[in-house]
Design a protein around this motif. Structure first.
Motif, PDB file in Angstrom:
ATOM      1  N   PHE A  81       0.838  -1.209   0.000  1.00 49.04           N
ATOM      2  CA  PHE A  81       0.000   0.000   0.000  1.00 49.04           C
ATOM      3  C   PHE A  81       0.868   1.251   0.000  1.00 49.04           C
ATOM      4  CE2 PHE A  81      -3.798  -2.019   2.459  1.00 49.04           C
ATOM      5  CZ  PHE A  81      -4.277  -2.529   1.264  1.00 49.04           C
ATOM      6  N   SER A  86       2.660   5.815  -2.610  1.00 45.20           N
ATOM      7  CA  SER A  86       3.647   6.886  -2.752  1.00 45.20           C
ATOM      8  C   SER A  86       4.016   7.090  -4.208  1.00 45.20           C
ATOM      9  CB  SER A  86       4.904   6.567  -1.946  1.00 45.20           C
ATOM     10  OG  SER A  86       4.592   6.515  -0.593  1.00 45.20           O
ATOM     11  N   LEU A  88       2.202   6.407  -6.754  1.00 44.54           N
ATOM     12  CA  LEU A  88       1.041   6.999  -7.417  1.00 44.54           C
ATOM     13  C   LEU A  88       1.000   8.511  -7.208  1.00 44.54           C
ATOM     14  CD1 LEU A  88      -1.600   6.252  -8.907  1.00 44.54           C
ATOM     15  CD2 LEU A  88      -2.708   6.164  -6.678  1.00 44.54           C
ATOM     16  N   THR A  89       1.176   8.939  -5.940  1.00 44.79           N
ATOM     17  CA  THR A  89       1.045  10.386  -5.689  1.00 44.79           C
ATOM     18  C   THR A  89       2.288  11.163  -6.075  1.00 44.79           C
ATOM     19  OG1 THR A  89       1.411   9.653  -3.438  1.00 44.79           O
ATOM     20  CG2 THR A  89      -0.653  10.716  -3.878  1.00 44.79           C
ATOM     21  N   MET A  90       3.456  10.544  -5.977  1.00 42.39           N
ATOM     22  CA  MET A  90       4.672  11.315  -6.197  1.00 42.39           C
ATOM     23  C   MET A  90       5.185  11.220  -7.631  1.00 42.39           C
ATOM     24  SD  MET A  90       5.117  12.464  -3.132  1.00 42.39           S
ATOM     25  CE  MET A  90       6.690  13.239  -3.394  1.00 42.39           C
ATOM     26  N   THR A  93       1.220   9.914 -11.163  1.00 40.16           N
ATOM     27  CA  THR A  93       0.175  10.878 -11.491  1.00 40.16           C
ATOM     28  C   THR A  93       0.701  11.979 -12.407  1.00 40.16           C
ATOM     29  OG1 THR A  93      -1.363  12.448 -10.566  1.00 40.16           O
ATOM     30  CG2 THR A  93       0.616  12.081  -9.323  1.00 40.16           C
ATOM     31  N   TYR A  94       2.005  12.335 -12.250  1.00 39.20           N
ATOM     32  CA  TYR A  94       2.553  13.397 -13.115  1.00 39.20           C
ATOM     33  C   TYR A  94       2.883  12.872 -14.495  1.00 39.20           C
ATOM     34  CZ  TYR A  94       2.723  15.809  -8.747  1.00 39.20           C
ATOM     35  OH  TYR A  94       2.356  16.376  -7.563  1.00 39.20           O
ATOM     36  N   GLN A  97      -0.553  12.814 -16.582  1.00 42.32           N
ATOM     37  CA  GLN A  97      -1.439  13.969 -16.645  1.00 42.32           C
ATOM     38  C   GLN A  97      -1.385  14.653 -18.000  1.00 42.32           C
ATOM     39  OE1 GLN A  97      -0.841  16.649 -13.372  1.00 42.32           O
ATOM     40  NE2 GLN A  97      -2.139  15.367 -12.083  1.00 42.32           N
TER      41      GLN A  97
ATOM     42  N   MET B 267      13.569  15.774  -3.713  1.00 42.21           N
ATOM     43  CA  MET B 267      12.109  15.835  -3.866  1.00 42.21           C
ATOM     44  C   MET B 267      11.557  16.408  -2.569  1.00 42.21           C
ATOM     45  SD  MET B 267      10.598  12.380  -5.364  1.00 42.21           S
ATOM     46  CE  MET B 267       9.190  12.422  -6.439  1.00 42.21           C
ATOM     47  N   MET B 269       8.635  17.365  -1.653  1.00 42.53           N
ATOM     48  CA  MET B 269       7.357  16.860  -1.155  1.00 42.53           C
ATOM     49  C   MET B 269       7.443  15.420  -0.676  1.00 42.53           C
ATOM     50  SD  MET B 269       5.430  19.319  -0.892  1.00 42.53           S
ATOM     51  CE  MET B 269       3.889  18.558  -0.405  1.00 42.53           C
ATOM     52  N   LEU B 270       8.581  14.767  -0.931  1.00 37.86           N
ATOM     53  CA  LEU B 270       8.729  13.410  -0.413  1.00 37.86           C
ATOM     54  C   LEU B 270       8.695  13.417   1.119  1.00 37.86           C
ATOM     55  CD1 LEU B 270       9.172  10.463  -1.066  1.00 37.86           C
ATOM     56  CD2 LEU B 270      11.629  10.867  -1.037  1.00 37.86           C
ATOM     57  N   ASN B 273       5.166  13.446   2.125  1.00 34.77           N
ATOM     58  CA  ASN B 273       4.608  12.120   1.895  1.00 34.77           C
ATOM     59  C   ASN B 273       5.003  11.154   3.016  1.00 34.77           C
ATOM     60  OD1 ASN B 273       3.241  10.269  -0.093  1.00 34.77           O
ATOM     61  ND2 ASN B 273       5.221   9.257   0.063  1.00 34.77           N
ATOM     62  N   VAL B 325      -3.957   3.782   4.607  1.00 29.83           N
ATOM     63  CA  VAL B 325      -4.232   4.072   3.193  1.00 29.83           C
ATOM     64  C   VAL B 325      -4.953   5.403   3.013  1.00 29.83           C
ATOM     65  CG1 VAL B 325      -4.230   1.681   2.463  1.00 29.83           C
ATOM     66  CG2 VAL B 325      -6.359   2.686   3.256  1.00 29.83           C
ATOM     67  N   TRP B 327      -3.274   8.578   3.991  1.00 27.40           N
ATOM     68  CA  TRP B 327      -2.387   9.691   4.382  1.00 27.40           C
ATOM     69  C   TRP B 327      -2.412  10.870   3.436  1.00 27.40           C
ATOM     70  CZ3 TRP B 327      -0.505   5.491   1.692  1.00 27.40           C
ATOM     71  CH2 TRP B 327       0.346   5.744   0.626  1.00 27.40           C
ATOM     72  N   VAL B 328      -2.732  10.629   2.155  1.00 27.05           N
ATOM     73  CA  VAL B 328      -2.657  11.727   1.196  1.00 27.05           C
ATOM     74  C   VAL B 328      -3.672  12.835   1.526  1.00 27.05           C
ATOM     75  CG1 VAL B 328      -2.929  12.284  -1.256  1.00 27.05           C
ATOM     76  CG2 VAL B 328      -1.638  10.285  -0.578  1.00 27.05           C
ATOM     77  N   PHE B 331      -2.407  16.284   2.256  1.00 31.50           N
ATOM     78  CA  PHE B 331      -1.881  17.232   1.262  1.00 31.50           C
ATOM     79  C   PHE B 331      -2.613  17.118  -0.072  1.00 31.50           C
ATOM     80  CE2 PHE B 331       1.069  13.681   1.975  1.00 31.50           C
ATOM     81  CZ  PHE B 331       1.128  13.073   0.730  1.00 31.50           C
ATOM     82  N   MET B 334      -1.458  19.430  -2.860  1.00 32.51           N
ATOM     83  CA  MET B 334      -0.070  19.392  -3.322  1.00 32.51           C
ATOM     84  C   MET B 334       0.016  19.373  -4.834  1.00 32.51           C
ATOM     85  SD  MET B 334       2.869  16.729  -2.108  1.00 32.51           S
ATOM     86  CE  MET B 334       2.783  15.453  -3.338  1.00 32.51           C
ATOM     87  N   GLY B 335      -1.040  18.955  -5.532  1.00 37.58           N
ATOM     88  CA  GLY B 335      -1.008  18.999  -6.988  1.00 37.58           C
ATOM     89  C   GLY B 335      -1.006  17.647  -7.660  1.00 37.58           C
ATOM     90  N   GLN B 336      -1.324  16.586  -6.914  1.00 39.25           N
ATOM     91  CA  GLN B 336      -1.288  15.273  -7.557  1.00 39.25           C
ATOM     92  C   GLN B 336      -2.536  15.000  -8.392  1.00 39.25           C
ATOM     93  OE1 GLN B 336      -1.110  15.977  -4.417  1.00 39.25           O
ATOM     94  NE2 GLN B 336      -2.244  14.627  -3.102  1.00 39.25           N
ATOM     95  N   GLY B 337      -3.480  15.932  -8.396  1.00 39.39           N
ATOM     96  CA  GLY B 337      -4.587  15.820  -9.335  1.00 39.39           C
ATOM     97  C   GLY B 337      -5.806  15.107  -8.791  1.00 39.39           C
ATOM     98  N   VAL B 340      -5.967  10.904  -8.077  1.00 43.81           N
ATOM     99  CA  VAL B 340      -5.356  10.427  -6.840  1.00 43.81           C
ATOM    100  C   VAL B 340      -6.134  10.931  -5.629  1.00 43.81           C
ATOM    101  CG1 VAL B 340      -3.276  10.537  -5.421  1.00 43.81           C
ATOM    102  CG2 VAL B 340      -3.083  10.252  -7.879  1.00 43.81           C
ATOM    103  N   ILE B 343      -9.241   8.866  -4.913  1.00 43.53           N
ATOM    104  CA  ILE B 343      -8.977   7.590  -4.252  1.00 43.53           C
ATOM    105  C   ILE B 343      -8.843   7.808  -2.753  1.00 43.53           C
ATOM    106  CG2 ILE B 343      -7.279   5.744  -3.970  1.00 43.53           C
ATOM    107  CD1 ILE B 343      -6.576   6.066  -6.894  1.00 43.53           C
ATOM    108  N   PHE B 344      -8.045   8.791  -2.380  1.00 40.00           N
ATOM    109  CA  PHE B 344      -7.798   8.966  -0.952  1.00 40.00           C
ATOM    110  C   PHE B 344      -8.979   9.614  -0.228  1.00 40.00           C
ATOM    111  CE2 PHE B 344      -3.600   7.966  -2.471  1.00 40.00           C
ATOM    112  CZ  PHE B 344      -3.115   7.162  -1.473  1.00 40.00           C
TER     113      PHE B 344
END
Ligand code: HEM
Ligand SMILES: [Cu+2]
Lengths: 97, 648
Positions: A81, A86, A88-90, A93-94, A97, B267, B269-270, B273, B325, B327-328, B331, B334-337, B340, B343-344
């Motif tokens: 998971f 991670s 997927l989001t980091m 997804t970019y 897009q 990174m 934003m890591l 995350n 599952v 945590w997003v 944020f 943050m711009g992940q669209g 994503v 889902i969260f």
């Protein structure tokens, strides 16, 4: 008699783990694409880890093997998971897009 | 002289200098007092070297209460600064430092030791064990936590406080923008305390799985023990992520790596995350034991068994998975669209379902019960409506599209205070009142307790409800001031009143402790609440071996059954008991870890290396030490049991 004493499973496991190491080493010595190399490494690594756990760390040989396996499955699930989420989001997804 | 300059505060103020003096005076007073009353030996033998889970539990709780006052002082300063527009009480830098230390202290050094303290005190008793699985490791956990907490707490007088928020987001937390050693304190102090917590997780997992009394199957465990089990599972899987993130942050700040830098392939934003991969499970680590306490208190004072035991367990197991599952949702912006985020959003809303199941179970327990309104019960009754306010606003925040409006406003601040205070703090106060007689042999005054509970509950509402409104109006969090034209002034003034009420409520609790210590009767027996679970089957005060003989469990409330049906809980004859010896190693390691952390913060490599060697030396000593514990003889046990009113 001899047969019972001889740790057949462990010896086979040891040989198999050497083979796995050799296969993983191929990634270094042969020219291949990143994707193929990574796949080989990941697959051999996971088989290797499972092998060590079952054969040499004796998971599943004691009374509390259920507890051990449940925690392992739980841990693997959480790890999957976390890593997929991670990525997927980091990353992914970019890319899409 | 140059060497000492690094310890100076980059941004001093008279208040900080005053605190330095106060800290020095209090430390000297403690040393003088201990020497004058000749208490050093007592302190060393009975407390500093103890491996007894009950004493460690009490020490955790004392530390948590101290930290509650440190964090509370921070809170009052923040509310005072915001109580009027364009206020000049604190400047921007001090405000930043204070909200950072407030958050870290309250979550990691108040709430965590509070719950771990009660886990220590209660869990072995509830499962009929004589101690935890690894008593010495347990002591080490405590001293690591304590070393970390103290290291973090001195930051504001030595070298400067961290100021990048309790979330310490990069790149703000990197050297470029956080130039003082403050954020080093953050990275290293939390690391040390976190290692202690991780060890606690493993220790209690083993204890609960391996050391239950004969006959106590998993589905016969008391609900608090169940919640502790699930909590420790979450600890074991979540804390390593924090460990790694903090190590990477330390490398970035002290060794020039670029994991979280915005340049050179880093990174930034890591960090966010990884922080929240740990951070969201962490909020469930806090709330699940609190739920466990409520379950115990509610079923004791509704005078009936807990409604829906199995669904309680199931919902906690589901929460433990789902908490990893979501945590997003911290944020969404943050711009992940949208994909994503959707889902969260869904997973986040799903987690409200098992939480709701638990609320309904408590309500149904009450519905068929005969309610006795004691102070712990009053806290539990106040918890249900107040926590629901926090939970519902959580679901609002969980809708990603809407969260763009709420994110990082006072609305968010109101949400998490409305879940953490009624959820966690009320539970800890309920537990304090509930377990106080077991811990200290007298009850806290019920009338003062109830007045305090009402003041704290109303104070919570007055302090945090206005933030929902000013947040929706656009007041951002973590801003040290605002203009008069914004119209936020009135809401913040009301909040200030609430904060003062909370302070008064906590002061009343302290007074209650003093008052009851002076006046409360001491002949309260060992089961003053007429409770249902095993911890009340011990004597008060609890002998060091907890149970002279092992209890025999056949139902989920065997102690209650033994009281009602007159069955025997302790059928066995007394035998000699094997107990672990005290050890000074955990305490000494705590001190070395403190010095290790301090050297690390200031990048003083030679002391750091010496301390590292010291740590390994302790571990080596521990490994080669030949200590098989000791036996308490039958005569001695019989003697103790007789003194305490006869063997059970
Ligand atoms: C019904 C269950 C809950 C839901 C759906 C929920 C949802 C959320 C969401 C979506 C956020 C992020 C909002 C934003 O940053 O804009 C948040 C923040 C937060 N929540 Fe909750 N929450 C729930 C329960 C809890 C509980 C039980 C706790 C703690 C005991 C908690 C503690 C926090 C904290 C500390 C933050 C803010 C962290 C920060 O940014 O500093 N929440 N919650
Ligand atoms: Cu969350």
């Amino acid at each position: 008699m001899m047969k019972e004493l001889f740790p057949m499973k462990q010896v086979m496991g040891f040989i198999f783990s050497l083979v796995l190491t050799a296969v993983a080493l191929m990634v270094y010595f042969f020219d291949m694409s990143f994707a193929i190399g990574m796949t080989i490494l990941l697959v051999t690594a996971f088989i290797q880890a499972g092998l060590q756990l079952v054969l040499f760390m004796h998971a599943g040989e004691s009374e509390d093997k259920n507890a051990i396996y449940i925690t392992i499955y739980y841990g693997v699930l959480i790890a999957i998971f976390t890593i997929l989420g991670s990525l997927l989001t980091m990353v992914w997804t970019y890319q899409f897009q | 002289m140059e060497f000492f300059e690094r310890f100076a505060i980059p941004h001093p103020s008279p208040a900080i200098y005053a605190s330095m003096v106060a800290i020095a005076v209090v430390s000297i007073a403690i040393v003088v007092g201990l020497t004058y009353f000749k208490k050093w030996g007592y302190l060393w033998r009975e407390w500093l070297t103890t491996v007894d889970h009950k004493r460690l539990g009490i020490m955790y709780i004392i530390a948590a209460i101290l930290m509650l006052f440190r964090g509370g002082a921070d809170a009052i300063m923040m509310r005072a600064q915001l109580s009027a527009p364009e206020n000049k009480l604190l400047d921007a830098q001090h405000y930043n430092e204070i909200f950072t230390t407030h958050g870290v202290v309250m979550i990691l050094f108040m709430a965590m030791p509070f719950i771990i303290g009660f886990m220590n005190f209660v869990v072995p008793l509830q499962i009929g064990a004589r101690d935890v699985a690894f008593p010495r490791l347990n002591a080490l956990s405590f001293w690591l936590f304590f070393a970390g907490a103290m290291l973090f707490n001195i930051s504001f007088v030595v070298g400067g406080s961290p100021d990048a928020g309790w979330t310490s987001y990069f790149p703000l937390a990197d050297n470029e923008f956080s130039t003082s050693v403050g954020t080093n304190y953050y990275m290293i102090a939390i690391q040390i305390a976190g290692l202690g917590t991780l060890a606690t997780g493993i220790n209690f997992l083993t204890t609960i799985l391996k050391m239950r009394a004969p006959g106590m199957t998993l589905m016969k465990m008391p609900m608090f023990t169940w919640s502790a089990l699930i909590t420790n599972v979450i600890i074991v899987f979540a804390f390593p992520v924090l460990t790694v993130a903090l190590a990477m942050g330390t490398l970035d700040r002290l060794f020039g790596t670029h994991f979280f830098a915005s340049t050179n392939g880093g990174m930034d934003m890591l960090w966010a995350n990884l922080f929240w991969v740990w951070g969201h499970p962490e909020v469930y680590i806090l709330i699940l034991p609190a739920f466990g306490i409520y379950s115990e208190v509610i079923s004791t004072f509704a005078r009936r068994n807990l409604y829906g035991y199995k669904s309680m367990v199931a919902s906690m197991v589901i929460i433990s998975l789902l908490s990893f599952v979501v945590w997003v949702h911290h944020f969404f912006t943050m711009g992940q669209g949208a994909f994503v985020n959707s889902i969260f959003s869904i997973t986040t809303m799903a987690i409200a379902v098992p939480t709701g199941v638990k609320i309904f179970n408590w309500l149904l327990t009450l519905y068929k019960g005969k309610i006795v309104m004691t102070t712990p019960m009053l806290y539990s009754m106040l918890f249900i409506p107040l926590f629901t306010l926090g939970g519902v606003t959580g679901v609002m925040l969980g809708m990603s599209a809407a969260d763009y409006q709420y994110h990082n406003t006072m609305f968010l601040v109101a949400h998490f205070h409305m879940v953490i205070i009624p959820g966690v703090v009320f539970a800890m106060l309920a537990a304090l009142y509930y377990y106080w007689p077991k811990m200290f042999g007298f009850m806290l005054n019920d009338r003062l307790g109830k007045i305090g509970a009402w003041i704290i509950a109303i104070g919570t509402l007055v302090a945090f409800m206005p933030m929902f409104i000013s947040g929706l109006d656009g007041q951002a969090r973590r801003m040290y001031t605002y203009s008069e034209a914004s119209g936020f002034g009135i809401w913040n003034m009301i909040s200030m009143v609430g904060a003062l009420m909370l302070a008064a409520g906590f002061a009343l609790i302290v007074y209650n402790i003093y008052y009851s210590f002076r006046h409360a009767p001491r002949d309260i027996g060992s089961d003053p609440w007429d409770a249902r679970t095993l911890e009340w089957a011990t004597h008060t005060p609890i002998p060091e071996y907890n149970f002279a003989t092992m209890p025999k469990i056949d139902t989920y409330e065997t102690f209650w059954d033994s009281k009602k049906k007159g069955t025997t809980l302790f059928p066995d004859k007394i035998e000699k008991i094997h107990m672990p010896n005290n050890s000074g190693i955990p305490f000494i390691m705590g001190i070395i870890f403190f010095l290790w952390g301090f050297s690390f913060v200031f990048a003083m490599w030679i002391p750091l290396i010496i301390c590292t060697l010291g740590i390994f030396a302790c571990m080596a000593y521990q490994s080669f030490e030949n200590d098989h514990g000791r036996y308490i003889s039958i005569e001695e046990i019989e003697e103790t049991e007789k003194e305490l009113g006869g063997k059970r």
